[in-house]
Every structure is written in C-alpha cells, then in structure tokens.
Design an enzyme around this catalytic site. Structure first.
Site, short mmCIF file in Angstrom:
data_model
loop_
_atom_site.label_atom_id
_atom_site.label_comp_id
_atom_site.label_asym_id
_atom_site.label_seq_id
_atom_site.Cartn_x
_atom_site.Cartn_y
_atom_site.Cartn_z
N ASP A 252 0.83 -1.20 0.00
CA ASP A 252 0.00 0.00 0.00
C ASP A 252 0.87 1.26 0.00
O ASP A 252 1.92 1.29 0.65
CB ASP A 252 -0.90 -0.01 1.24
CG ASP A 252 -2.01 1.02 1.16
OD1 ASP A 252 -2.32 1.48 0.06
OD2 ASP A 252 -2.56 1.35 2.23
N GLY A 253 0.41 2.29 -0.71
CA GLY A 253 1.06 3.59 -0.61
C GLY A 253 1.79 4.07 -1.85
O GLY A 253 2.47 5.09 -1.79
N HIS B 101 3.43 3.52 -8.99
CA HIS B 101 3.24 2.09 -9.28
C HIS B 101 4.50 1.48 -9.91
O HIS B 101 4.85 0.34 -9.61
CB HIS B 101 2.05 1.91 -10.20
CG HIS B 101 0.73 2.27 -9.56
ND1 HIS B 101 0.38 1.81 -8.31
CD2 HIS B 101 -0.31 3.04 -10.01
CE1 HIS B 101 -0.83 2.28 -8.00
NE2 HIS B 101 -1.25 3.03 -9.01
N TRP C 17 -10.84 -2.39 -9.65
CA TRP C 17 -11.39 -2.06 -10.97
C TRP C 17 -12.17 -0.75 -10.93
O TRP C 17 -12.41 -0.13 -11.97
CB TRP C 17 -12.31 -3.18 -11.46
CG TRP C 17 -11.62 -4.49 -11.70
CD1 TRP C 17 -11.72 -5.62 -10.95
CD2 TRP C 17 -10.71 -4.81 -12.76
NE1 TRP C 17 -10.93 -6.62 -11.46
CE2 TRP C 17 -10.31 -6.16 -12.59
CE3 TRP C 17 -10.20 -4.09 -13.85
CZ2 TRP C 17 -9.42 -6.79 -13.44
CZ3 TRP C 17 -9.32 -4.72 -14.70
CH2 TRP C 17 -8.93 -6.05 -14.51
N ARG D 267 -11.15 2.00 -9.73
CA ARG D 267 -10.25 3.13 -9.85
C ARG D 267 -10.38 3.77 -11.23
O ARG D 267 -10.96 3.16 -12.14
CB ARG D 267 -8.80 2.69 -9.60
CG ARG D 267 -8.52 2.26 -8.17
CD ARG D 267 -7.06 1.99 -7.94
NE ARG D 267 -6.79 1.67 -6.54
CZ ARG D 267 -5.57 1.57 -6.02
NH1 ARG D 267 -4.50 1.74 -6.79
NH2 ARG D 267 -5.42 1.28 -4.74
N LEU E 11 11.50 -20.40 -3.57
CA LEU E 11 10.41 -19.56 -3.05
C LEU E 11 9.15 -19.73 -3.90
O LEU E 11 9.21 -19.75 -5.12
CB LEU E 11 10.85 -18.09 -3.07
CG LEU E 11 9.76 -17.05 -2.75
CD1 LEU E 11 9.43 -17.06 -1.26
CD2 LEU E 11 10.21 -15.65 -3.19
N ARG F 53 1.34 -4.77 6.29
CA ARG F 53 0.74 -3.72 5.45
C ARG F 53 1.59 -2.47 5.57
O ARG F 53 1.92 -2.03 6.68
CB ARG F 53 -0.69 -3.41 5.87
CG ARG F 53 -1.31 -2.34 4.96
CD ARG F 53 -2.79 -2.17 5.16
NE ARG F 53 -3.31 -1.25 4.15
CZ ARG F 53 -4.52 -1.29 3.65
NH1 ARG F 53 -5.37 -2.22 4.05
NH2 ARG F 53 -4.91 -0.41 2.75
N GLU G 104 -0.02 -13.16 12.47
CA GLU G 104 0.41 -11.96 13.16
C GLU G 104 0.32 -10.80 12.17
O GLU G 104 0.59 -10.96 10.98
CB GLU G 104 1.86 -12.11 13.65
CG GLU G 104 2.07 -13.23 14.65
CD GLU G 104 1.31 -13.01 15.95
OE1 GLU G 104 1.15 -11.83 16.35
OE2 GLU G 104 0.89 -14.00 16.57
#
Length: 248
Positions: free
Chosen positions: A12-13, A29, A61, A63, A123, A180, A199
C-alpha cells in the site's frame, strides 16, 4: 531473527509516495514494481518459503480507467521482463483470485507464469490478482454446495480443512505474518479466512520504500510475538495448577 514460513504483504502507498514527490500515481506504481523485485530477492535470500503479494484487488477495478490501464500495463511488463529471471532463480509462481472476465492476454500471461515455473522448488511467489477474500469464500461455498447437490459430498463432511483446501489458496499454508505498508491498519478484504491466526505488522513507510532494512524490522517484530493459536503458555498453566494445589 525468526523467519516465517509464509509472509503476506498488502503493498500500500504507491500513490501517496508519488504525491509526496510531486509525481504521477503511475510513477508510484512503477517504483512499486521495483520494490516487488527487491522483496522477492530478499525473501529468497532469507529462506522464506511462501510470499504472497496483494497485487490487485477485485475492488481496484473501480479506480480511474487510466490508472487501471497503467496497472495492467505494468503487470504485462513485469511478467514479460521478470518471468525468465524468476524461473532462473527457481521461484514458483502461483496466482490466486478470480479469472473470470480477465483480458485474454492477461490470462495467458498469468497461466504462462504458472506453467513455466510449476516445477521450481525455491520460493513460492503467490500473486493475489483480481482477488477479494469475500468473493473467494463465496466461490468456495458455492462450489461445495454444488458438490452436495450432486451427491458427491455430504453436508457433515464439510470441515475447516476441506474449506481451506477448496479456497483459491488451497495447498498453501496460512500466512504466519501479514504486513501492510503506508501506516493503514486494516486487511482490506485480504486473506480473511487464512488470517485467523496470522500476526499483523503495520509499518509506516510507503510500499516503494520497503527494502531489506524494513523487512528485517518486520521479522524482528514478528520474532517478539508469542504465537499461542488460542491456547495459553505452559508456564501459566503450571502456575495456576500450583496455586490451586497450594490452596492459593
């Protein structure tokens, strides 16, 4: 530093990072993609087995069309440019979320990423794309209802384990920790079922600023947590039993 098996991130951000620098949201982005590359590399280096990134929610969507178009362009570019590198790094790519209504080329790229890397053993990178947890749970129960209707499943055979295996994320362990960025403190319809005993760590930096130093701080905080999964400390039980035995 305690290393979780599964780390999930709400990235976020990007827009606010860009705004603070008098840049467009698209610039934010793009810088967010750089942070994605970094966390994938860092997670692999630290030995994290599963990394889930909330890339695009089913609500995104709504946005502005220009921003959605830019985000889709960045997704296309990321897969085209980075897939070979991820494959070389032994990263397995999985995509969770609804695939109904996706553009053919986007769907093809997502499937290509999964198919190319399906045998990799490093991973596991889970990309939550067109994802919404409520829709995931709704789709899961709708499918289980069809199984019951068809006589292939009895209602009393529906268990927590079966539901977990039937989710988009079936076969993936629940996240140990959900991070977050940007200072917001909510899940925003992300992994609602899977987060039952996760957590939560909320960090103030914007996603483009999230680097190895930030990740290490998250893991230090995670290591401080006492994960009891609804139980109590053995020492607390023993203290209470001793108190009862002594008449205290």
């Amino acid at each position: 530093m305690v290393i979780p098996r599964h780390l999930a991130v709400i990235m976020d951000g990007n827009g606010r990072w860009a705004k603070a620098r008098n840049l467009t949201r698209t610039h934010g982005h793009r810088q967010g993609v750089v942070a994605v590359r970094e966390i994938v590399s860092n997670a692999s280096q630290l030995g994290i087995e599963y990394l889930t990134l909330y890339a695009f929610s089913s609500e995104n969507w709504s946005r502005p069309a220009s921003e959605v178009r830019d985000l889709m362009g960045l997704l296309r570019l990321f897969i085209k440019r980075d897939l070979a590198t991820l494959h070389k790094q032994n990263v397995r790519v999985l995509v969770i979320g609804s695939r109904l209504g996706l553009a053919d080329d986007i769907l093809s790229l997502l499937e290509k990423a999964e198919d190319l890397t399906c045998q990799n053993t490093g991973l596991t990178l889970i990309i939550a794309f067109n994802y919404g947890a409520r829709q995931e749970i709704t789709d899961t129960f709708r499918q289980l209802a069809k199984e019951v209707e068809a006589g292939r499943l009895k209602p009393d055979e529906i268990s927590e384990s079966l539901i977990s295996q039937s989710l988009y994320s079936g076969g993936i362990p629940d996240p140990d920790v959900i991070v977050r960025t940007s200072g917001e403190q909510r899940l925003s319809n992300f992994l609602l079922w899977q987060a039952a005993y996760s957590e939560f760590v909320f960090v103030d930096c914007y996603w483009p600023e999230f680097d190895m130093q930030q990740l290490e701080l998250v893991l230090v905080e995670y290591g401080r947590r006492n994960r009891r999964f609804g139980s109590v400390e053995r020492e607390d039980v023993e203290l209470e039993q001793n108190a009862v035995a002594s008449g205290g």
